[in-house]
Design a protein around this motif. Sequence first.
Motif, mmCIF file in Angstrom:
data_model
loop_
_atom_site.group_PDB
_atom_site.id
_atom_site.type_symbol
_atom_site.label_atom_id
_atom_site.label_comp_id
_atom_site.label_asym_id
_atom_site.label_seq_id
_atom_site.Cartn_x
_atom_site.Cartn_y
_atom_site.Cartn_z
ATOM 1 N N GLY A 61 0.812 -1.213 0.000
ATOM 2 C CA GLY A 61 0.000 0.000 0.000
ATOM 3 C C GLY A 61 0.839 1.253 0.000
ATOM 4 O O GLY A 61 1.879 1.321 0.663
ATOM 5 N N GLN A 63 0.383 5.722 0.038
ATOM 6 C CA GLN A 63 -0.514 6.854 0.213
ATOM 7 C C GLN A 63 0.250 8.128 -0.104
ATOM 8 O O GLN A 63 1.391 8.301 0.338
ATOM 9 C CB GLN A 63 -1.055 6.916 1.647
ATOM 10 C CG GLN A 63 -1.933 5.730 2.030
ATOM 11 C CD GLN A 63 -2.379 5.768 3.474
ATOM 12 O OE1 GLN A 63 -1.803 6.476 4.288
ATOM 13 N NE2 GLN A 63 -3.397 4.985 3.794
ATOM 14 N N GLY A 82 -4.419 6.829 -2.756
ATOM 15 C CA GLY A 82 -3.974 5.559 -2.201
ATOM 16 C C GLY A 82 -3.825 4.517 -3.279
ATOM 17 O O GLY A 82 -4.636 4.406 -4.190
ATOM 18 N N THR A 84 -2.974 0.330 -3.897
ATOM 19 C CA THR A 84 -2.872 -0.991 -3.305
ATOM 20 C C THR A 84 -2.488 -1.978 -4.398
ATOM 21 O O THR A 84 -3.231 -2.145 -5.369
ATOM 22 C CB THR A 84 -4.206 -1.432 -2.667
ATOM 23 O OG1 THR A 84 -4.577 -0.477 -1.678
ATOM 24 C CG2 THR A 84 -4.059 -2.797 -2.023
ATOM 25 N N SER A 155 1.587 2.373 3.472
ATOM 26 C CA SER A 155 0.454 2.158 4.362
ATOM 27 C C SER A 155 0.898 1.329 5.562
ATOM 28 O O SER A 155 1.195 0.137 5.436
ATOM 29 C CB SER A 155 -0.675 1.457 3.609
ATOM 30 O OG SER A 155 -1.730 1.152 4.480
ATOM 31 N N SER A 158 -1.529 -1.596 6.377
ATOM 32 C CA SER A 158 -1.360 -2.754 5.494
ATOM 33 C C SER A 158 -0.126 -3.552 5.869
ATOM 34 O O SER A 158 -0.140 -4.786 5.876
ATOM 35 C CB SER A 158 -1.265 -2.294 4.039
ATOM 36 O OG SER A 158 -2.456 -1.649 3.638
#
Length: 835
Positions: A61, A63, A82, A84, A155, A158
Motif C-alpha cells: 500500500g 498513500q 492511495g 494498493t 500504508s 497494510s
Amino acid sequence: MHTLTRKPALTTVGLTLAVVFGVALGSAILLMTSLELLGQHDVPTPFGVFVVAMGFSLGGGLQATISPHLLGSDAYVSANVGLTALPLGTLLAIAVGVYLLARRRAPVDESAAPLGAMTLRAAVEAAVAALLAYLLTALGSYDPAGTGEAVVRASAASSLLMTWVIVFAALILARAGVQLTSRVPARLRQVLRELGALATIIGVVLGMVSIVVAVFAAFKNDAGGAIPLLPVLVGNLIVYALTLGTLGGIAGSFSAPFLQEFGVSDVPYPSGSASAWDIMGAWSILLYVAVLVVAVAGAARVGVRRPRLAAADPARTWQMPVAVLAAGLIVLHLLAPVRLSGRLLGQQATASVGPAWWSSLTLALFALIVSVLAEVLPAWLYANANSFLRLCAGTQAVEYWATGQAQPAQQQSFVASTAVPPAPAFTPAPAPAPDEYVAPYAAQPNVTSTPTTAPAAPPPPAVYVPSAPVTSATSAPAAMSANAAGAPVPPLPAPQPMDPAARRRLKRVAGAVVACLVLVGAGAIAVHVLNARRGPEQAVEAYLELLADGHAAEATAMVDPGVPNDQRLLLTDETLGAATSRIEVVDVEAPSDTDTYASTGTRDSVTVTATISLDGERFDVPIVVKAGDKEYGVLNTWEVDTPLVREVTLSSYTLGAVTVGGTQVPLETSEYDGGSATQYVYFGIYDVGVDADVSDYLTADTTELNINSTSSTTVQVEGEATEALENLVLDAVNAQATECVTPPGNMDEVCPYALQSTELDSLEVTAEATEVTVNGTAFKSGSITFTTRNIPTSWNKNPKDKDWNYTFSGTIEWPEDGDDEPIVTVTDSYVYYGY
C-alpha cells in the motif's frame, strides 16, 4: 510462554525478523533499481525512500498527499491518493523463508507445545514482527521536493496486517502442520493435498513461462529496467498468466469526475475487459500451450496423490474444483487486483485493474478438467510414459502410488511430552472379496513424536518383483498392499514394452499433435510478424509517402477528405505535383500501448503522431487511425481517418480568379466583399498567380501559399499591374488628353472643366501623363498639364496663356475572350493638387 524469554527462542525471533526485513530490504533495492533504470534521472536514495519501498514490499500500500499548489487550484484543497498492489513475489519469499527457518529451528527453540500454546506463541512472535513493520513504515516518508507539497508514505496498517498474517501462518504450518492436518477431516485433507500438488505445477510451469515472456517483452519494448521487478512481482505474473490462460479476462475501470472542476469536460470513463488474445495477440497461443502442459502435468501429480483405485471414481472429481473456486475468489479478486483511489474537492476517484469477475469460474472449470484427468491419466502415463509421470509427480510418490500405499506425512510435529509414539504410515489389512469397491477416502494416522525424539521416518515403498499382471485380489494376496482406506489393492505391474503396432500408432498421433502445435506456433509467429508490419504507423507512413511523392489522387482514394467535389479543385496530381515544396516524413510514432493492440486490432482507434518537415520546418501532426476488418480473419488492417488537408479561403477585390499550383480557382463575386472561393489543399508550398488570360497585364501580390498545420485559413490575393498594362492605360490617358484639346472634343464631360469652353483661342497639352496607378479594374493617372488662351476681346486684346493641371481616372474591362486587350475607359478628370 516462558520459553520465549530463553536464548534459543529469542534467537529464533531475531532470525525471523532478519528474514522478514531482509527480504523487504532486498525487494526495496530491486524497486529502487528498477525506478532508476526506467527513469530519466537518478532517483534519490535517502533513508525515507527505502522505508517507503520496504513498507510497500511488506503491505502493498502507498498513500500520497498532494498540496493545492501542485494541483493548480486557488482554493485550499488537498488530494489524498492511495495505491494498493500486493507484491506477491516478495510476500511469498517472506513466507517461505520464515517457514524454512521455523522448521530448522523447531528442535532447538523449545517451540514444542500443545496446539493452543503453540498458536499463542506464533501469534506473539508474528505480532513482534508486525509491530516493528508498523513502526518502520509509519515513521518513514518520501518528500521529492523537500517542501511538503507532495509526500508519499507506505500504508502502515497494510504492513501491520500483512506481516502478522504471513509470519503467523508460516510459523504455525512449520511447527504444527501435521497436527493441524490430522484434525482436518480426511476428505478435506485429501483436497488440500491435491490443491498443493496443482499449485506446485502451476508455480513451476507458469513461473518460468512468465519470467521468460516478461524478460523478452522488457527488451522488446526497450524497458530492460523493469527486469529487477520480476522477483518482486513474479507471483502477480503467475496469477495473471493463469487467469488469461484459463480463458479468464483482465478487467479495468476508471472514474474521475472531479477533473471537470479543472475545465476538463471531455473525460472518458473507460470500463472493460480484455482476454489473452486481446492483450497478447497471436502470442496467446503459446500461453494456452503452457496451460495445457500445466493441465497434463497437474493431472499426473494430483492423480498420484489420490489413493489408487481399481477403477476411476467420478465422485472424487468435484472436491478440488470447489476448493479452487474458493481459493480463486480470494487470490484473484482480493490479492491480485491493483487499486488506486483518491479524493479531491469532495469527489472520489477510483481506478482498478484485475481479473474479471468470471475468471474464478473459468479457473474452477480448468481445475475440474484437471481433476477428471487425474482419475485416468496417471495409470496411462505409468504404462506408456513412466519417466514423464515421475518427472511430474516425483519418483517416491509414484512408487507409493504404484504399490497402493498411503502417501507418508512430509512434516514433523512437535507436541507435548505425553504424545504417543509414532504410528506406522500404513497398516496392511485383509484382502477384500474380488471386485469389492475400494473406499476412496480414509483417515490417515496422526504421525507425532516427542520433543526429544526424532520423528519416525516413513516406511520405504514396498519392493516387488515385476511379474504378470494381477487379475484379482484373491489370486495374489502376497503382492498386495493396503490403500488409505485399509482395503488392499494390487500393485501395478512394472511397465511393459509397448506393442510395436501400438507404439507406431502412438508415435503417429504424437507426431501429428506436435506437428499441429508447431504449425500453430509458426503460424502465430508469422501472423504476429506480419501484423507488426501492418500497424497504424505503417498505414500513416504509406499515406504520407503518397503525398510526399505527389500522388494526390491515390492519397485521396486512400483517405477521403469528405468534402464536396467543387472544393476539390486543388486535390489533384497536377496541383500537388506543381508544389514548390512537398512534405518530408521525419518520424511516425504510435502510442506506447499500440504494440499490444497492433497485433489484435481490437482498439477502435489510435492517434499516431507524425513528424513532418516542410521547407526545412518541422512540426507534429496528430493523425487518427481506425482499425479495419481483418484480412483472412487474422491480418490487421488500419484506416487513416485524418486527411492531411487544410481548408483555405481565397479572396480578392480585384481578381475574378486565381491560380494555385497552376490550377485556376474561379472566385464567386458579391456586391460588397469582392470575390472568394473555399478549397481544400494538401500540405505543401504552392505558387499563387492570376488567371492565365490576364497574366500579361496582371500579377498576384501574394505569390506563395504555405499549407501546414498552423497556416492561416484565409488568403487575400490582389492583382498588380504589369508594365504592359500600365503602358496601355497610359496611352489611353494621353490619347484622351489629346482628344480633350481637339475641339469639339474638349466639350466632352470627361474632359477637364477648364477646357469645356467655346471662347478659347487655343488649347494644348503641354505635359502628358508619365505614370498611372492601376488598382484592379480602376486606375488613376499622374498630372497632365493643359495650356489655354482665351480669344482676344476689346477688354483683353492680348490674353496670356494659362496652365491647368489635371489627372484622369477610369476603368479597365477584361473581355471574355482572353486574346483581346483589356478595354481602358477614362471616366473622369480631377484637378491635380500635387498628390
